[in-house]
Motif scaffolding. Structure first.
Motif, PDB file in Angstrom:
ATOM      1  N   GLU A 321     -21.531 -58.702  61.859  1.00 24.84           N
ATOM      2  CA  GLU A 321     -21.319 -57.253  61.820  1.00 24.84           C
ATOM      3  C   GLU A 321     -21.457 -56.594  63.195  1.00 24.84           C
ATOM      4  OE1 GLU A 321     -24.240 -56.038  59.026  1.00 24.84           O
ATOM      5  OE2 GLU A 321     -23.193 -56.902  57.292  1.00 24.84           O
ATOM      6  N   THR A 322     -21.959 -57.334  64.189  1.00 26.79           N
ATOM      7  CA  THR A 322     -22.171 -56.768  65.523  1.00 26.79           C
ATOM      8  C   THR A 322     -20.863 -56.765  66.311  1.00 26.79           C
ATOM      9  OG1 THR A 322     -24.459 -57.567  65.550  1.00 26.79           O
ATOM     10  CG2 THR A 322     -23.469 -56.989  67.671  1.00 26.79           C
ATOM     11  N   PRO A 323     -20.429 -55.622  66.806  1.00 20.34           N
ATOM     12  CA  PRO A 323     -19.183 -55.574  67.591  1.00 20.34           C
ATOM     13  C   PRO A 323     -19.276 -56.433  68.847  1.00 20.34           C
ATOM     14  CG  PRO A 323     -19.893 -53.363  66.950  1.00 20.34           C
ATOM     15  CD  PRO A 323     -21.030 -54.287  66.632  1.00 20.34           C
ATOM     16  N   ALA A 324     -18.153 -56.947  69.282  1.00 25.59           N
ATOM     17  CA  ALA A 324     -18.103 -57.760  70.498  1.00 25.59           C
ATOM     18  C   ALA A 324     -18.681 -56.982  71.675  1.00 25.59           C
ATOM     19  CB  ALA A 324     -16.665 -58.171  70.792  1.00 25.59           C
ATOM     20  N   GLY A 325     -19.559 -57.631  72.420  1.00 29.03           N
ATOM     21  CA  GLY A 325     -20.164 -57.007  73.588  1.00 29.03           C
ATOM     22  C   GLY A 325     -21.418 -56.212  73.301  1.00 29.03           C
ATOM     23  N   ALA A 326     -21.724 -55.975  72.023  1.00 27.05           N
ATOM     24  CA  ALA A 326     -22.921 -55.213  71.658  1.00 27.05           C
ATOM     25  C   ALA A 326     -24.088 -56.162  71.399  1.00 27.05           C
ATOM     26  CB  ALA A 326     -22.648 -54.361  70.426  1.00 27.05           C
ATOM     27  N   GLN A 327     -25.296 -55.641  71.526  1.00 28.94           N
ATOM     28  CA  GLN A 327     -26.485 -56.426  71.249  1.00 28.94           C
ATOM     29  C   GLN A 327     -26.802 -56.376  69.754  1.00 28.94           C
ATOM     30  OE1 GLN A 327     -28.400 -58.354  73.374  1.00 28.94           O
ATOM     31  NE2 GLN A 327     -26.709 -57.967  74.800  1.00 28.94           N
ATOM     32  N   PRO A 328     -27.012 -57.518  69.114  1.00 33.17           N
ATOM     33  CA  PRO A 328     -27.359 -57.493  67.688  1.00 33.17           C
ATOM     34  C   PRO A 328     -28.723 -56.850  67.469  1.00 33.17           C
ATOM     35  CG  PRO A 328     -27.588 -59.710  68.583  1.00 33.17           C
ATOM     36  CD  PRO A 328     -26.946 -58.888  69.657  1.00 33.17           C
ATOM     37  N   ASP A 329     -28.849 -56.132  66.383  1.00 38.59           N
ATOM     38  CA  ASP A 329     -30.097 -55.457  66.036  1.00 38.59           C
ATOM     39  C   ASP A 329     -30.762 -56.240  64.907  1.00 38.59           C
ATOM     40  OD1 ASP A 329     -32.172 -53.822  65.312  1.00 38.59           O
ATOM     41  OD2 ASP A 329     -30.962 -52.001  65.113  1.00 38.59           O
ATOM     42  N   PHE A 330     -31.824 -56.953  65.236  1.00 37.22           N
ATOM     43  CA  PHE A 330     -32.485 -57.815  64.265  1.00 37.22           C
ATOM     44  C   PHE A 330     -33.692 -57.157  63.598  1.00 37.22           C
ATOM     45  CE2 PHE A 330     -30.529 -61.077  67.129  1.00 37.22           C
ATOM     46  CZ  PHE A 330     -29.688 -61.649  66.177  1.00 37.22           C
ATOM     47  N   ARG A 331     -33.834 -55.845  63.726  1.00 39.73           N
ATOM     48  CA  ARG A 331     -35.008 -55.193  63.140  1.00 39.73           C
ATOM     49  C   ARG A 331     -35.034 -55.316  61.622  1.00 39.73           C
ATOM     50  NH1 ARG A 331     -34.712 -49.379  65.904  1.00 39.73           N
ATOM     51  NH2 ARG A 331     -32.493 -49.827  65.501  1.00 39.73           N
ATOM     52  N   SER A 332     -33.885 -55.215  60.974  1.00 41.26           N
ATOM     53  CA  SER A 332     -33.867 -55.335  59.512  1.00 41.26           C
ATOM     54  C   SER A 332     -34.244 -56.748  59.086  1.00 41.26           C
ATOM     55  CB  SER A 332     -32.490 -54.962  58.966  1.00 41.26           C
ATOM     56  OG  SER A 332     -31.479 -55.836  59.469  1.00 41.26           O
ATOM     57  N   TYR A 333     -33.793 -57.741  59.834  1.00 40.28           N
ATOM     58  CA  TYR A 333     -34.165 -59.134  59.557  1.00 40.28           C
ATOM     59  C   TYR A 333     -35.670 -59.317  59.703  1.00 40.28           C
ATOM     60  CZ  TYR A 333     -34.784 -64.135  60.732  1.00 40.28           C
ATOM     61  OH  TYR A 333     -35.218 -65.441  60.800  1.00 40.28           O
ATOM     62  N   ALA A 334     -36.234 -58.774  60.772  1.00 43.56           N
ATOM     63  CA  ALA A 334     -37.671 -58.921  61.007  1.00 43.56           C
ATOM     64  C   ALA A 334     -38.479 -58.266  59.899  1.00 43.56           C
ATOM     65  CB  ALA A 334     -38.041 -58.318  62.359  1.00 43.56           C
ATOM     66  N   ALA A 335     -38.065 -57.082  59.469  1.00 47.09           N
ATOM     67  CA  ALA A 335     -38.814 -56.368  58.430  1.00 47.09           C
ATOM     68  C   ALA A 335     -38.734 -57.097  57.098  1.00 47.09           C
ATOM     69  CB  ALA A 335     -38.277 -54.945  58.298  1.00 47.09           C
ATOM     70  N   GLU A 336     -37.530 -57.528  56.731  1.00 42.86           N
ATOM     71  CA  GLU A 336     -37.377 -58.241  55.458  1.00 42.86           C
ATOM     72  C   GLU A 336     -38.139 -59.553  55.484  1.00 42.86           C
ATOM     73  OE1 GLU A 336     -36.106 -61.192  52.753  1.00 42.86           O
ATOM     74  OE2 GLU A 336     -35.499 -61.284  54.873  1.00 42.86           O
ATOM     75  N   ARG A 337     -38.057 -60.280  56.595  1.00 36.91           N
ATOM     76  CA  ARG A 337     -38.736 -61.572  56.668  1.00 36.91           C
ATOM     77  C   ARG A 337     -40.251 -61.407  56.622  1.00 36.91           C
ATOM     78  NH1 ARG A 337     -40.534 -66.368  59.190  1.00 36.91           N
ATOM     79  NH2 ARG A 337     -39.119 -68.112  58.733  1.00 36.91           N
ATOM     80  N   ALA A 338     -40.767 -60.399  57.295  1.00 41.59           N
ATOM     81  CA  ALA A 338     -42.213 -60.179  57.299  1.00 41.59           C
ATOM     82  C   ALA A 338     -42.729 -59.928  55.886  1.00 41.59           C
ATOM     83  CB  ALA A 338     -42.566 -59.016  58.218  1.00 41.59           C
TER      84      ALA A 338
END
Length: 414
Positions: A321-338
């Motif tokens: 879902e991350t556009p080319a050249g943009a930095q992926p935002d893993f905050r949702s992954y971190a919150a769900e995993r925690a």
């Protein structure tokens, strides 16, 4: 060379992620240290919610095609229960996830090799026998490695750590791993010749000073695990260890275990202590962690593969879902995993307290639990969290008041 993604670790998590992202059209470099996948005891049972994740990733059919074997019923034996009554109340395992008949079992080396080959077939540059020399994260991620006698430097916007508990990517990213105190010893063995056992039924049980778990893989082959007190470090050590280990499965409360005890060891016997762990967070600038690299759940629940497949699905969704050249935002992954790992840690502590503690107080605890849970099924909802996923049960199941109802008192380390 420059890639969209560099994955360090070509085991189950790394190879699965490489396959998914290569299929999505990304250029992927997959680096694996070993040249042959060895039997590591763990990583052979996928819970129903984990099977659902393999389907969402498009990998389920591949695993079934190479021998993935479904289990459809579960029996809990115990020295406080009549074995006939335990078998009469066998739990059907097809009730926990839509269109999933039950947990999926597949040998670890076959599992790894299949996913590695799938990643390569999807277009990933998949290398074996790699010696990683340096990892840089941050604003300019890179990996320096030796392969076929030559040194290479690969660059990518993101490096994925999928190389397990001793993750070099985690260290390079400056992420700290926090581990709990071990609770008990655990060992696993592959056993052949267990033809008399129902090949679709898994079982657990505790008697005297030993607890077991048994998972058929089809064709008379079974992966078995045993747990015992942390003080007995050398209980199954030495050349006669596998024979003594199998003999411990002979239980009056689990008469079918005689088939296991009479089987033939088909792998080394590996012992390790059980605990849970968590990294500060599963990502840093230029890096993200999946599977055990990000922290693991106590193996008493057998959820390592399910956790890893959820990680892979979450991370791959974000990357796609991350556009080319943009930095992926893993905050949702971190919150769900925690939150996922917090809940599973508590579920594992309940299970270990019930199944992997010994002596008269522990026996009385199990007797009370089995009697009361037959009248109040909510006492067993930590088991539903194991099978259906930690999000499938109410959050109060993981609160101290409910835990005390299950184990009879606040949990303490053995």
């Amino acid at each position: 060379m420059t890639y969209d993604l560099i994955i360090v670790g070509g085991g189950i998590g790394g190879s699965a992620l490489a396959a998914v992202m290569a299929r999505a059209g990304r250029s992927v470099l997959l680096l694996e240290k070993t040249t042959v996948y060895e039997d590591k005891v763990r990583g052979e049972w996928i819970a129903p919610w984990g099977v659902t994740e393999t389907k969402r990733l498009g990998l389920y059919g591949t695993l079934v095609a190479v021998g993935g074997h479904h289990l459809t019923s579960h029996v809990t034996y115990d020295e406080t229960r009549d074995p006939a009554a335990a078998e009469a109340s066998a739990l059907p395992l097809g009730i926990f996830a839509p269109d999933v008949p039950g947990p999926l079992c597949i040998r670890h080396p076959v599992h790894c090799q299949t996913l590695f080959d799938t990643a390569a077939a999807a277009g990933a540059t998949a290398l074996r026998g790699v010696d990683v020399k340096a990892i840089a994260c941050g604003s300019a991620p890179s990996v320096t490695y030796l392969h076929d006698g030559a040194e290479h430097v690969a660059h990518a916007p993101l490096v994925v750590g999928a190389e397990g508990r001793q993750s070099a990517v985690r260290r390079a990213a400056g992420l700290t791993l926090h581990q709990d105190k071990p609770h008990h010893w655990f060992a696993g063995l592959l056993v052949d010749g267990v033809d008399a056992w129902d090949q679709t039924r898994q079982a657990i049980g505790t008697e005297d000073d030993f607890a077991f778990l048994a998972f058929p893989q089809g064709g008379g082959r079974m992966r078995v695990y045993g747990g015992w007190h942390l003080s007995e470090t050398k209980r199954f050590a030495g050349s006669e260890g596998p024979a003594r280990f199998l003999d411990a499965f002979r239980m009056k409360s689990a008469p079918h275990n005689a088939a296991i005890a009479g089987g033939t060891p088909a792998s080394p016997l590996f012992a390790y202590y059980n605990n849970s762990s968590a990294a500060d967070r599963p990502y840093a600038p230029g890096a993200v962690l999946v599977g055990d690299a990000a922290g693991w759940n106590d193996p008493i629940l057998g959820l390592g593969l399910s956790i890893t497949y959820r990680d892979v699905r979450s991370v791959s969704d974000i990357l796609k879902e991350t556009p080319a050249g943009a930095q992926p935002d893993f905050r949702s992954y971190a919150a769900e995993r925690a939150e996922r790992m917090r809940r599973l840690k508590i579920a594992a502590e309940m299970q270990a307290t019930l199944d992997m503690e010994f002596g008269e107080p522990a026996r009385a605890r199990r007797r009370r639990y089995h009697e009361q849970s037959a009248l109040d099924p909510t006492l067993g909802l930590h088991g539903v969290a194991t099978m259906a996923g930690p999000e499938a049960v109410p959050p109060e199941i993981f609160e101290p008041a409910h835990v005390a109802r299950v184990v009879g008192a606040p949990m303490v380390a053995a």
